[in-house]
Write a protein that holds these residues in place. Structure first.
Motif, PDB file in Angstrom:
ATOM      1  N   VAL A   1       0.858  -1.173   0.000  1.00 54.02           N
ATOM      2  CA  VAL A   1       0.000   0.000   0.000  1.00 54.02           C
ATOM      3  C   VAL A   1       0.898   1.228   0.000  1.00 54.02           C
ATOM      4  N   LEU A   2       0.530   2.245  -0.782  1.00 55.37           N
ATOM      5  CA  LEU A   2       1.328   3.457  -0.925  1.00 55.37           C
ATOM      6  C   LEU A   2       0.505   4.676  -0.561  1.00 55.37           C
ATOM      7  N   ALA A   3       1.157   5.661   0.058  1.00 53.88           N
ATOM      8  CA  ALA A   3       0.514   6.937   0.376  1.00 53.88           C
ATOM      9  C   ALA A   3       1.594   7.978   0.593  1.00 53.88           C
ATOM     10  N   ASP A   4       1.539   9.048  -0.178  1.00 57.58           N
ATOM     11  CA  ASP A   4       2.449  10.187   0.001  1.00 57.58           C
ATOM     12  C   ASP A   4       3.922   9.776  -0.026  1.00 57.58           C
ATOM     13  N   GLY A   5       4.267   8.913  -0.962  1.00 59.41           N
ATOM     14  CA  GLY A   5       5.665   8.538  -1.117  1.00 59.41           C
ATOM     15  C   GLY A   5       6.183   7.531  -0.124  1.00 59.41           C
ATOM     16  N   SER A   6       5.308   6.973   0.695  1.00 56.86           N
ATOM     17  CA  SER A   6       5.707   5.972   1.671  1.00 56.86           C
ATOM     18  C   SER A   6       4.755   4.790   1.584  1.00 56.86           C
ATOM     19  N   GLY A   7       5.218   3.616   1.980  1.00 55.06           N
ATOM     20  CA  GLY A   7       4.356   2.452   1.874  1.00 55.06           C
ATOM     21  C   GLY A   7       4.744   1.338   2.820  1.00 55.06           C
ATOM     22  N   GLU A   8       3.989   0.260   2.726  1.00 53.51           N
ATOM     23  CA  GLU A   8       4.271  -0.956   3.477  1.00 53.51           C
ATOM     24  C   GLU A   8       4.077  -2.130   2.530  1.00 53.51           C
ATOM     25  N   LEU A   9       4.880  -3.150   2.712  1.00 53.37           N
ATOM     26  CA  LEU A   9       4.898  -4.273   1.780  1.00 53.37           C
ATOM     27  C   LEU A   9       5.048  -5.562   2.565  1.00 53.37           C
ATOM     28  N   VAL A  10       4.283  -6.584   2.177  1.00 51.91           N
ATOM     29  CA  VAL A  10       4.370  -7.869   2.855  1.00 51.91           C
ATOM     30  C   VAL A  10       4.167  -8.988   1.832  1.00 51.91           C
ATOM     31  N   VAL A  11       4.946 -10.042   1.974  1.00 53.33           N
ATOM     32  CA  VAL A  11       4.829 -11.224   1.120  1.00 53.33           C
ATOM     33  C   VAL A  11       4.506 -12.425   2.001  1.00 53.33           C
ATOM     34  N   HIS A  12       3.578 -13.235   1.565  1.00 53.02           N
ATOM     35  CA  HIS A  12       3.196 -14.441   2.304  1.00 53.02           C
ATOM     36  C   HIS A  12       4.416 -15.337   2.485  1.00 53.02           C
ATOM     37  N   PRO A  13       4.618 -15.882   3.695  1.00 56.22           N
ATOM     38  CA  PRO A  13       5.806 -16.730   3.932  1.00 56.22           C
ATOM     39  C   PRO A  13       5.975 -17.857   2.912  1.00 56.22           C
ATOM     40  N   ARG A  14       4.871 -18.392   2.433  1.00 54.66           N
ATOM     41  CA  ARG A  14       4.945 -19.509   1.482  1.00 54.66           C
ATOM     42  C   ARG A  14       5.512 -19.080   0.128  1.00 54.66           C
ATOM     43  N   PHE A  15       5.398 -17.784  -0.187  1.00 55.40           N
ATOM     44  CA  PHE A  15       5.766 -17.334  -1.529  1.00 55.40           C
ATOM     45  C   PHE A  15       6.972 -16.388  -1.522  1.00 55.40           C
TER      46      PHE A  15
ATOM     47  N   ALA B   1       9.759   5.294   0.195  1.00 54.48           N
ATOM     48  CA  ALA B   1      10.113   4.731   1.500  1.00 54.48           C
ATOM     49  C   ALA B   1       9.167   3.586   1.823  1.00 54.48           C
ATOM     50  N   PHE B   2       9.698   2.540   2.431  1.00 47.51           N
ATOM     51  CA  PHE B   2       8.882   1.420   2.891  1.00 47.51           C
ATOM     52  C   PHE B   2       9.238   1.097   4.334  1.00 47.51           C
ATOM     53  N   TRP B   3       8.202   0.822   5.141  1.00 51.64           N
ATOM     54  CA  TRP B   3       8.404   0.402   6.524  1.00 51.64           C
ATOM     55  C   TRP B   3       8.561  -1.109   6.596  1.00 51.64           C
ATOM     56  N   ALA B   4       9.498  -1.538   7.412  1.00 51.47           N
ATOM     57  CA  ALA B   4       9.648  -2.950   7.769  1.00 51.47           C
ATOM     58  C   ALA B   4       9.408  -3.060   9.260  1.00 51.47           C
ATOM     59  N   HIS B   5       8.421  -3.831   9.649  1.00 46.30           N
ATOM     60  CA  HIS B   5       8.071  -3.969  11.061  1.00 46.30           C
ATOM     61  C   HIS B   5       8.881  -5.113  11.660  1.00 46.30           C
ATOM     62  N   GLY B   6       9.749  -4.733  12.592  1.00 43.12           N
ATOM     63  CA  GLY B   6      10.727  -5.672  13.117  1.00 43.12           C
ATOM     64  C   GLY B   6      12.033  -5.480  12.361  1.00 43.12           C
ATOM     65  N   ASP B   7      13.130  -5.488  13.071  1.00 42.78           N
ATOM     66  CA  ASP B   7      14.442  -5.248  12.460  1.00 42.78           C
ATOM     67  C   ASP B   7      14.991  -6.574  11.954  1.00 42.78           C
ATOM     68  N   ASP B   8      14.407  -7.049  10.855  1.00 42.81           N
ATOM     69  CA  ASP B   8      14.703  -8.384  10.341  1.00 42.81           C
ATOM     70  C   ASP B   8      15.852  -8.332   9.326  1.00 42.81           C
ATOM     71  N   PRO B   9      16.862  -9.194   9.461  1.00 42.36           N
ATOM     72  CA  PRO B   9      17.975  -9.197   8.508  1.00 42.36           C
ATOM     73  C   PRO B   9      17.525  -9.453   7.068  1.00 42.36           C
ATOM     74  N   GLY B  10      16.483 -10.261   6.899  1.00 36.94           N
ATOM     75  CA  GLY B  10      15.991 -10.532   5.554  1.00 36.94           C
ATOM     76  C   GLY B  10      15.425  -9.284   4.901  1.00 36.94           C
ATOM     77  N   ALA B  11      14.685  -8.484   5.671  1.00 42.32           N
ATOM     78  CA  ALA B  11      14.148  -7.237   5.147  1.00 42.32           C
ATOM     79  C   ALA B  11      15.262  -6.269   4.810  1.00 42.32           C
ATOM     80  N   SER B  12      16.299  -6.237   5.658  1.00 44.66           N
ATOM     81  CA  SER B  12      17.433  -5.356   5.409  1.00 44.66           C
ATOM     82  C   SER B  12      18.150  -5.748   4.118  1.00 44.66           C
ATOM     83  N   ALA B  13      18.359  -7.036   3.913  1.00 46.54           N
ATOM     84  CA  ALA B  13      19.039  -7.503   2.709  1.00 46.54           C
ATOM     85  C   ALA B  13      18.209  -7.201   1.463  1.00 46.54           C
ATOM     86  N   PHE B  14      16.890  -7.411   1.563  1.00 42.40           N
ATOM     87  CA  PHE B  14      15.995  -7.128   0.435  1.00 42.40           C
ATOM     88  C   PHE B  14      16.026  -5.648   0.089  1.00 42.40           C
ATOM     89  N   ALA B  15      15.994  -4.789   1.124  1.00 43.20           N
ATOM     90  CA  ALA B  15      16.019  -3.346   0.900  1.00 43.20           C
ATOM     91  C   ALA B  15      17.324  -2.919   0.229  1.00 43.20           C
TER      92      ALA B  15
END
Length: 290
Positions: free
Chosen positions: A65-79, A98-112
């Motif tokens: 979902v996007l709003a004013d240049g910022s968003g949030e993104l989630v992918v189902h664990p299975r996919f 800009a995208f928010w990642a909830h939780g300081d997850d190494p996988g999200a950091s690597a993807f970003a």
């Protein structure tokens, strides 16, 4: 596994699509231990907005979902690791984002990092026990406290909120629609929305609390939802006094744990909350692409 289909963009989601997004978010939460969408993102599911949906066959595999240049993104664990996150980013377009990642997850950091985003903002969730004693902090002279009055206090609150959060990228831009959307939520309780009123009747500050039902392993949480003080008021100690007043309200309602969200860079607020016994519980990261 089904191939990644072209991302579908929608200005509004159907009821079944909302259900699919919430089911996807629940699956991600169960796998990651942290819910992947903010309150604002969940509210946007039910209204007009910029929604992106990625499918694997007939299954919703990813959502953004996007709003004013910022968003949030989630992918189902299975996919995950199947191209859905990359497809959603591509559909979001080029340029600053800009995208928010909830939780300081190494996988999200690597993807970003792999997609040209950098770590730009850190939001802490802090918690403290409400079973521990609270300090006695008096209100400044001339200040009285009362509950918010729906239908009467909206504009005055929006005005002081805009002043108190003039430099905040989200909170300072709240509109009447944003406020009323929350007044219509089941959790809204005017009795826990405390207003500090000066002798001339103007608002000097506020402490809006929110109660989250228990969601194992978490107990019910009493949140310092929004706390603000008029920056032109020059009333030393008002923020601390409002904090304690709201925490006492939550404790009296039977809550045993309080939480709040604060930017790591907000040194004054962090110092206040540490002084009241709060400790960092969880970290959210905003990744930005120039």
């Amino acid at each position: 596994m089904a191939m990644v289909q072209p991302v579908r963009a929608a200005d509004r989601l159907s009821a079944s699509e909302v259900d699919d997004v919430l089911a996807l978010a629940a699956a991600a939460s169960a796998a990651d231990g942290v819910y992947p969408l903010s309150e604002d993102a969940v509210l946007r599911l039910h209204g007009a907005g910029s929604h992106l949906l990625s499918y694997a066959g007939d299954r919703l595999a990813g959502y953004a979902v996007l709003a004013d240049g910022s968003g949030e993104l989630v992918v189902h664990p299975r996919f995950r690791r199947s191209g859905h996150g990359t497809a959603l980013l591509a559909a979001a377009g080029s340029g600053p984002l800009a995208f928010w990642a909830h939780g300081d997850d190494p996988g999200a950091s690597a993807f970003a990092t792999r997609n040209g985003f950098r770590r730009a903002r850190v939001l802490w969730q802090m918690r403290r026990s409400l079973l521990e004693p609270l300090p006695d902090i008096p209100f400044p002279d001339g200040i009285t406290v009362r509950a918010f009055r729906p239908g009467s206090d909206e504009q005055a609150w929006l005005d002081i909120n805009a002043r108190a959060f003039a430099h905040h990228p989200e909170q300072g831009r709240w509109t009447l629609d944003d406020l009323r959307a929350r007044e219509n939520e089941p959790w809204f309780d005017a009795a826990g929305f405390l207003l500090a009123v000066a002798s001339d009747g103007s608002l000097a500050g506020f402490h809006w609390t929110k109660v989250h039902p228990a969601s194992p392993p978490d107990p019910a949480l009493g949140e310092i939802y929004v706390l603000g003080v008029d920056p032109d008021g020059h009333r030393r100690g008002l923020g601390a006094a409002l904090s304690v007043a709201g925490l006492r309200h939550l404790a009296a309602a039977g809550l045993t744990v309080s939480n709040l969200y604060v930017d790591e860079s907000n040194e004054g607020a962090v110092k206040l909350y540490h002084g009241l016994g709060f400790q960092v519980h969880k970290t959210d990261i905003s990744y930005q692409r120039p």
